[in-house]
Structures are given as structure tokens and as C-alpha cells.
Design an enzyme around this catalytic site. Structure first.
Site, PDB file in Angstrom:
ATOM      1  N   ASP A   1      27.413 -19.674  22.992  1.00 42.90           N
ATOM      2  CA  ASP A   1      26.019 -19.256  22.862  1.00 42.90           C
ATOM      3  C   ASP A   1      25.972 -17.777  22.500  1.00 42.90           C
ATOM      4  O   ASP A   1      26.643 -16.955  23.131  1.00 42.90           O
ATOM      5  CB  ASP A   1      25.269 -19.528  24.167  1.00 42.90           C
ATOM      6  CG  ASP A   1      23.765 -19.594  23.936  1.00 42.90           C
ATOM      7  OD1 ASP A   1      23.340 -19.868  22.797  1.00 42.90           O
ATOM      8  OD2 ASP A   1      23.008 -19.378  24.892  1.00 42.90           O
TER       9      ASP A   1
ATOM     10  N   HIS B   1      14.391 -10.623  21.646  1.00 45.41           N
ATOM     11  CA  HIS B   1      14.721 -11.179  22.967  1.00 45.41           C
ATOM     12  C   HIS B   1      15.591 -10.203  23.754  1.00 45.41           C
ATOM     13  O   HIS B   1      15.316  -9.923  24.930  1.00 45.41           O
ATOM     14  CB  HIS B   1      15.435 -12.517  22.790  1.00 45.41           C
ATOM     15  CG  HIS B   1      15.983 -13.096  24.060  1.00 45.41           C
ATOM     16  ND1 HIS B   1      15.175 -13.601  25.063  1.00 45.41           N
ATOM     17  CD2 HIS B   1      17.260 -13.238  24.514  1.00 45.41           C
ATOM     18  CE1 HIS B   1      15.933 -14.041  26.064  1.00 45.41           C
ATOM     19  NE2 HIS B   1      17.205 -13.833  25.751  1.00 45.41           N
TER      20      HIS B   1
ATOM     21  N   ARG C   1      16.447  -2.492  32.375  1.00 45.34           N
ATOM     22  CA  ARG C   1      16.706  -1.081  32.056  1.00 45.34           C
ATOM     23  C   ARG C   1      15.552  -0.554  31.213  1.00 45.34           C
ATOM     24  O   ARG C   1      15.674  -0.426  29.988  1.00 45.34           O
ATOM     25  CB  ARG C   1      18.012  -0.946  31.246  1.00 45.34           C
ATOM     26  CG  ARG C   1      19.275  -1.463  31.908  1.00 45.34           C
ATOM     27  CD  ARG C   1      20.461  -1.463  30.932  1.00 45.34           C
ATOM     28  NE  ARG C   1      20.199  -2.286  29.747  1.00 45.34           N
ATOM     29  CZ  ARG C   1      20.413  -3.592  29.671  1.00 45.34           C
ATOM     30  NH1 ARG C   1      20.916  -4.243  30.683  1.00 45.34           N
ATOM     31  NH2 ARG C   1      20.111  -4.256  28.560  1.00 45.34           N
TER      32      ARG C   1
ATOM     33  N   GLU D   1      16.106 -22.062  21.023  1.00 42.03           N
ATOM     34  CA  GLU D   1      17.251 -21.691  20.189  1.00 42.03           C
ATOM     35  C   GLU D   1      17.440 -22.704  19.064  1.00 42.03           C
ATOM     36  O   GLU D   1      16.923 -23.815  19.119  1.00 42.03           O
ATOM     37  CB  GLU D   1      18.550 -21.664  21.027  1.00 42.03           C
ATOM     38  CG  GLU D   1      18.477 -20.764  22.246  1.00 42.03           C
ATOM     39  CD  GLU D   1      19.855 -20.439  22.823  1.00 42.03           C
ATOM     40  OE1 GLU D   1      20.870 -20.756  22.180  1.00 42.03           O
ATOM     41  OE2 GLU D   1      19.899 -19.875  23.936  1.00 42.03           O
TER      42      GLU D   1
ATOM     43  N   ASP E   1      18.403 -23.977  25.788  1.00 40.02           N
ATOM     44  CA  ASP E   1      19.423 -23.467  26.713  1.00 40.02           C
ATOM     45  C   ASP E   1      18.738 -23.165  28.050  1.00 40.02           C
ATOM     46  O   ASP E   1      18.442 -22.026  28.375  1.00 40.02           O
ATOM     47  CB  ASP E   1      20.041 -22.204  26.103  1.00 40.02           C
ATOM     48  CG  ASP E   1      21.092 -21.579  27.001  1.00 40.02           C
ATOM     49  OD1 ASP E   1      21.817 -22.331  27.674  1.00 40.02           O
ATOM     50  OD2 ASP E   1      21.183 -20.344  27.020  1.00 40.02           O
TER      51      ASP E   1
ATOM     52  N   LYS F   1      23.283 -21.523  33.758  1.00 31.97           N
ATOM     53  CA  LYS F   1      23.138 -22.116  32.431  1.00 31.97           C
ATOM     54  C   LYS F   1      23.792 -23.493  32.316  1.00 31.97           C
ATOM     55  O   LYS F   1      23.369 -24.296  31.495  1.00 31.97           O
ATOM     56  CB  LYS F   1      23.814 -21.212  31.391  1.00 31.97           C
ATOM     57  CG  LYS F   1      23.272 -19.799  31.319  1.00 31.97           C
ATOM     58  CD  LYS F   1      22.076 -19.688  30.415  1.00 31.97           C
ATOM     59  CE  LYS F   1      21.763 -18.244  30.070  1.00 31.97           C
ATOM     60  NZ  LYS F   1      20.654 -18.180  29.096  1.00 31.97           N
TER      61      LYS F   1
END
Lengths: 442, 442
Positions: free
Chosen positions: A138, A145, A154, A213, A245, A265
Site C-alpha cells: 500500500d 491526504h 504535526r 483507493e 483499505d 489495517k
């Protein structure tokens, strides 16, 4: 002629009338590959091509193989339960088979009589996982994104310094990739302690999310140790599908340092059953979205051709239904729309990067693009972005709201290509539903 | 009797005399599984069991199947090119086959005449990859490794807060797992820019490393959505091998944020050809190393049995030879020795954790333990630790020194179990050699 080759002639019509209906998605210009079996049977799955509201049984067609040369070789590789043998051939084989199928299915074909008995209604078949997927990787190719998610962690420095140089990727789980229609129990796992140094939480994920995706199916692979140069990279790409995903954000936040996502995941990933070839997508090629002023990629990730037409215009949609909306027979709510053209890296760059160190790809391997968010509001490819980490719930028209997914929610991802004067090319749809967590044995 | 069952009787001797030699590693108490073919042939690989300096062809034995009940079923599953079919059976099958083979190979067996023609000298065969590995997961279960590596990045806070709660793991690459004897060109890739914000470096890795690990082969798997409770977790473990998780530290440092290692690891991973069953390792069970005062694991990772005997005493060694040392016919240099008993998490805990979210494991899946460093100097499982990130070169007795691996260096990892009064149980050896980078097409 302004079209790329005769299979792209927008005026082509099929003798299967449903393929000629506006926006049906499976015109004779598409010809996507999948595997099917009649509903209610336990026969093995077998390769097919989608056309209008029908599929053509390619395994059956191969037994009388009416094609020549490479098209015949490609059709012979469809005597199988998956597309892996077809994928393992070359672009010349795939294109030859596409041309032969295009000619066989268009109006006036002299193969109509041979083919008619080999057609099934899509309403009366089940579609399976198109390939045995040996390895699943992946990526993370939407800069929108990456920036939106990075901003939550952050705020001052959302994008890491490697982003514009490296197509960031990691290995995912092949064993839990399922085809559209997949259901799975809400995953259970550890979550970050409420107080620093305290005991972690444990239980069903409360921040379950989708990720919008595309999937890239590898065709011919490469030997270990032999990298694939960018100029040859697309020859390793068999085609595209749609990919969800699924992600448990609370599990991810606690587990992902220092080695990346794992249980957040690998409980489920859902793909659409159709693989749309690069040939079918060729009319929708475009230049990649890398803005002027961003660094030129290193030479192994850069080529003139890639700069000019390495990307594809593919429209993407996320639809949500809930138990309540289905009870009330409400239409699914569209949560977001975006476009693959906004991705920062191209499929060819992913292949060139993945193999630059000598890593081998094998036919049927799947590459995920990563969440394909766009630059604008309404183009978020995950609830993490749409709801800003759960802070801004989405209002649903039937009176519910969502921050993350609830039990029985069903997410459908769709992808398609449109442009004036050309029939719509569908990449199919990918639906999956969340079941309640299994907690009896805890 | 103080032994676990008759296959563990230390006084058992085989009618194959080489199996009775001290420290030969393949006594009748071991009986490791692999796949082989005679050297120089292109026959398919077929399952075998190692005994002394011989292997017994289990595919051939299955054609006259002299065993009964579950042992016969297990032997029938050896009519294959890999061990996957055998792995997909149950611990009862594996134990029954082990017992039947132990009886057939020990002195006085009435099957000696039947078996003798089915033996091959290990010197005249090639051993293959024991299983088709669908998914490969690598863990990080040595707290000594995690601390030493963390100290290089975060001197004040080397161990992340999740370490003592979660068996940290991530998905690796199945396509490039090779068996002992694997060679690979030095990987090429991007490295961190010399100046912040500058262009990354690109070229052959200059910080190529090994990682000393064990591999855990999954036997019977679990359906997606159905977790494996800790008390049943070992029933999913078929056995152990030795694993070298080759790592390019310079590629890793630049690429691994935020999704984990990728090209730094996926160019090659090498395993030993033998799979040593839990039955063979049972005499070497011990208590896990989790120190008193550390947090109790959450209930899904904790059981009384796991606390008392969830770990295994397995001695580990790293040996290095170079082109110069081989030209001079010097013995390989032992770089480090450690022991699997010092790991923080057990194999059972890895399985329970991996599946707690519903992730499915399949027969033949491989779990890596992560680098098995010990607490003391000389027990470092990687050059990153031994040389403190390349700052303290290792002096080799033939006059060379190393910070990281040079071209033509060969690393051999060995694992074995020893205790007084019991024959040595070898887990085999895993050798791999670094070839020069392929740079002609760059």
C-alpha cells in the site's frame, strides 16, 4: 482518426444492446476482466470479460479458441480459476486479446453465434477475487491526504521531508483481501492509554474508517535483483480496480511506532471485482499533478513520457448506507468525491520505485495507491479527514450523524472515467459492511 | 521417565549411525522437515525429514504409506512439492507423524528395509524453500534490540511506550524470501539528504546489515474474523527456522517515516531450509524473560502456561566470512551469540496478537521474531548494534575490519538447542552472500 486504436473508437457499438446504453459503464470500449461463477453453484470461478449487463465466459470460449496468435495465447491462459496466468503474459498479449474481444463483441461480428451461448447475466453470477494476490503493497500517493493526516499529528510541519522524493509505501496483508460484498466483524485491539504510562485500552475499535483507493494489479513481474526502469514500468501493470483499505484509527495511533500500521489495517481490505486494463484507460491519460516548483524526481522516477501522460483521470466516489437508511429505503449518501489525477505519484513511478532495490513483483500482486483525497473540501478520502479526526461529525440526510463507522454501516466506493464524446468507463464498485465485534470469547 | 514422550527419550538411537554421533544436530530426537531434490536434477522438490547426514524422501514413503491413522494422513500430505499440505493439518497429525518416523528410524525398527532405499545423503541434495509463504510478518520481540536501536535515535527515551504492551510487528515481503545459499545484489536506493531540505542521495546502500532472527512457520491457520486465543495459539505453530532479515540502514533511515520499513528490507530475506517442530523443541521450553516489575500483559496475551513455559532456549550464532577470509581459508568469524530465551514476547503471544483483530493466518505463513539480541556485549544481533551505528568497526582476525557488510561478504546464522544429557537439536543454518550492486542500467 483521433482515437488511440480501433478499440477506442467512440462510435463502436456492441451487438449486446445493454452495452450501448448511455453511462452503463461496460461498453465495448471497456472490456474489464474478472472471475465469475453462476450464483448458487459451487463451481470453480473462471475468467470473464464484462460487457453491458452480461459477462462472457472466457474459459468456455478458450475451449473453442477462435482467436489467432497472441490473442489465442492470451485466451488460452484464461483456462484457469484466476487471472494470474493471463496477467503473467505481456502487454502485447493483453492488447491482442482486447482487440479480438472488441471485434468479437461489436456489431457485425461473425462470432456472435459462437459467443451468445457463453454469456451470463451479471445479475445471475457471483464475481470472485480476480487473482491470487501473493504480495500486497500500500502506498500513500495523495499529497492532500498526507498533508491532512500529517496536520492532525504535526500542525506546524504536516508533510514529512521525504514525501516529495519517495513514493512512501509499506507492505500490507494479502490474506484478508476480499472482493466487493465483504463483511467483517469490527476489529478488536489495544488503544493508547488514557494517562501517559497507564494501561492501554482494549476492546472493539471506536474509530473505524474507510480509505478510498485504487488498486493496481501487477501483470508480468520482475526477477529478484532486476529493477524495472520507469520507461518499462507500465508494461508490468495489468490494470486497476477500486480498493477500500479499512483502517482502525485508534489501534493505529497506539501501535504504529516505530514500524508502521499493522493490526489497524490487516483485518480486511476490499476490492472491486473488475480489473480495468491500461488499454481501456488510455483515453483518460493526463499529466501528473506535481506542481511547478516542486523538486524534479530523481532520474529513476522521472521520464518525459511520465511527465506528460503518466496519470489518469478517474473519478472516485464514496457512498455510505446505514442500517437505518436501508430500512427507510433511502439512497446511500455521498460522503466524498475525488479524482485519481490529483495523486502525486503515478503507477509507473510506484513500480519503478518498488523494484529499484531489486525487490521482485509477481503476477497478481496488488499495489494500493493510498487514500486518494483531493485538494478541496468534499474530496476527503477518509472519515479521519472529513470529520477532522472525529471532531466534526457528518450529518446524514436521514437524521443520523457519523464521526467514524458504526456497526452495519456499508461503504461503497465507485470509480469511473468520463469525457465528452466517449462512453463512460466504469471501474466497478467496491462495497463492504461492518459487522458487530465478536466479543464472546474475550 | 522424565522425558515428555517416547520421542524425547535421550537414549534413543537410530539405525542410521551418523544420527548418533555427538552434536551432529539431526539425531532421531530432532526429525526436522524440509523439501529436497537430488543435486543436478530439475525434479520437483519434495518433502523430507532430516536424520544424521541423510534425508528420508517422505513423498516416496507416502506411496507405500506404512503408517496408520493420523500418521498416515500426515504422510499422505507429503505427496507434494512443499510442506503446506502437512502444515495445514493439526498438531495431532504432526505429532503422530513424528512418533511414527521416530519408531521407523530408531534401532530395531522393522521398517528399516523399506526405508533404506528412500534415503539420500545430505551432501548430494539441494534443499528448497520449505513452504509457499503467502504472508510474511516480522516482529520486534527482543527488548535488548529495541532498546539498543532506540538509543541511537532517542538517547534519553530509547524504548517507546507501547513496547511492553504490544508485540510490535509489521508486514514484510514474501516474494524475496529465499533459502540458505541465497545471493542478492547490494540494494540501491535513496538516502537522507546531506543537508536538510537538499536532494536525497541515490546509489548502492553503504550501510547493509544482517538481522539475526528465528522464523515461525504457521501450521493450521484461522478464518478471517476468528481470533486465536492464547491457550490455542501454539496449535497454529508448525515449527521454527533460522531467518536473516537483511537490512539497508541508510535506505531505512530516509524512507521509514511514517509507514515503516519498505525497500530497506524487501530486497531479500533468507531462511534455513529446515523446519524444527515444537515437539522437537519441547525439551527446551523455559519461562519467558519478562522481568518482575514489568506490566502484566493484557489478558489476551497472558496465560499461566505461557508464563511458565512459553519461551524456548535456542542458542544463536552469527558467522561472517569475506572474500579475503575464504581465499586465505580462514574459518568464519563469530560476530555474536545470543539466545532466543531472552525475547520479550513468545511465539504464542505473537499468534494471539496477530489474530486478535480477526486477521487470518494461513498454513505456510512466516512470522519473523525480529532481531534476537541479548542483554550483554557480544550478543548483538545486527551490525547496527555491534558497531554502534558504524562508529566502532569490528576487527576481523584476518586483518580486515567492518562497520557494515561489504560485497562478497557471507553471513551464516546458526541455531541449536543443547542441554546436559540430551542430544543437540540443530535448527540448521542460513547463509547468504552479498553481490555487487547492479548499476549498469542506472
Amino acid at each position: 482518426m483521433s482515437f488511440l486504436n480501433e478499440t477506442h473508437d467512440p462510435s463502436l457499438q456492441s451487438w449486446i444492446e445493454s452495452a450501448n446504453l448511455p453511462d452503463n459503464g461496460f461498453p465495448v470500449q471497456n472490456l474489464p476482466f474478472g472471475v465469475f461463477r453462476p450464483t448458487g453453484t459451487t463451481e470453480g470461478f473462471r475468467p470473464c470479460v464484462g460487457i453491458g449487463d452480461k459477462v462472457l465466459d472466457l474459459a468456455a470460449l478458450s475451449s473453442t479458441n477462435p482467436f489467432q496468435a497472441e490473442a489465442a495465447e492470451a485466451l488460452a491462459a484464461c483456462m484457469s480459476t484466476t487471472l494470474n496466468r493471463l496477467m503473467a503474459l505481456t502487454p502485447a498479449h493483453w492488447s491482442a486479446l482486447r482487440l479480438a474481444l472488441s471485434r468479437a463483441l461489436r456489431k457485425g461480428s461473425d462470432l456472435q453465434k459462437l459467443i451468445e451461448p457463453l454469456l451470463y447475466n451479471q445479475a445471475s453470477i457471483d464475481l470472485g477475487l480476480p487473482a491470487t494476490i501473493s504480495d500486497y503493497t500500500d502506498f500513500y500517493i495523495s499529497i492532500h491526504h498526507a498533508t491532512a493526516v500529517g496536520r492532525q499529528f504535526r500542525p506546524d510541519n504536516p508533510l514529512l521531508p521525504n514525501y516529495k522524493w519517495i513514493p512512501i509505501g509499506y507492505h500490507g496483508r494479502a490474506s484478508t483481501i476480499g472482493v466487493s460484498g465483504q463483511t467483517f466483524p469490527r476489529p478488536i485491539g489495544q488503544t493508547r492509554p488514557v494517562t501517559e504510562g497507564g494501561q492501554p485500552g482494549f476492546g472493539p475499535s471506536t474509530r473505524l474508517d474507510y480509505e478510498l483507493e485504487l488498486g493496481i494489479f501487477i501483470g508480468q513481474g520482475n526477477e529478484a535483483g532486476k529493477r524495472v526502469p520507469l520507461r518499462q514500468a507500465e508494461s508490468c501493470v495489468f490494470g486497476f480496480c477500486v480498493l477500500n483499505d479499512w483502517s482502525a484509527r485508534d489501534l493505529q495511533a497506539w501501535e504504529y511506532q516505530p514500524l508502521g500500521p499493522f493490526l489497524a489495517k490487516n483485518f480486511a481490505s476490499t476490492i472491486s471485482p473488475w480489473v480495468i486494463t491500461l488499454d481501456a484507460l488510455a483515453p483518460f491519460r493526463t499529466a501528473p499533478a506535481r506542481p511547478t516548483g516542486d523538486p524534479q524526481p530523481l532520474p529513476y522516477l522521472d521520464s518525459v513520457g511520465n511527465r506528460e501522460y503518466g496519470a489518469f483521470e478517474v473519478e472516485l466516489e464514496v457512498l455510505l448506507s446505514t442500517r437505518l437508511s436501508r430500512e427507510q429505503e433511502q439512497a446511500p449518501f455521498m460522503l466524498a468525491r475525488s479524482n485519481f489525477r490529483d495523486a502525486y505519484w503515478t503507477a509507473a513511478q510506484l513500480v519503478a520505485h518498488h523494484t529499484v532495490n531489486g525487490c521482485s513483483l509477481r503476477p497478481g500482486d496488488l499495489l494500493g495507491t493510498g487514500t486518494l483525497s483531493g485538494p478541496h473540501a468534499g474530496q476527503e478520502g477518509s472519515l479521519l479527514e472529513t470529520t477532522q479526526g472525529g471532531k466534526k461529525p457528518v450529518q446524514l440526510p436521514w437524521g443520523e450523524e457519523r464521526t467514524f463507522l458504526q456497526d452495519h454501516d456499508e461503504v461503497t466506493l465507485k470509480a469511473f472515467c468520463r469525457k465528452p464524446g466517449y462512453p463512460m468507463i466504469s471501474l466497478g464498485a467496491c462495497s463492504g459492511r461492518v459487522l458487530p465485534a465478536l466479543i464472546d470469547d474475550l
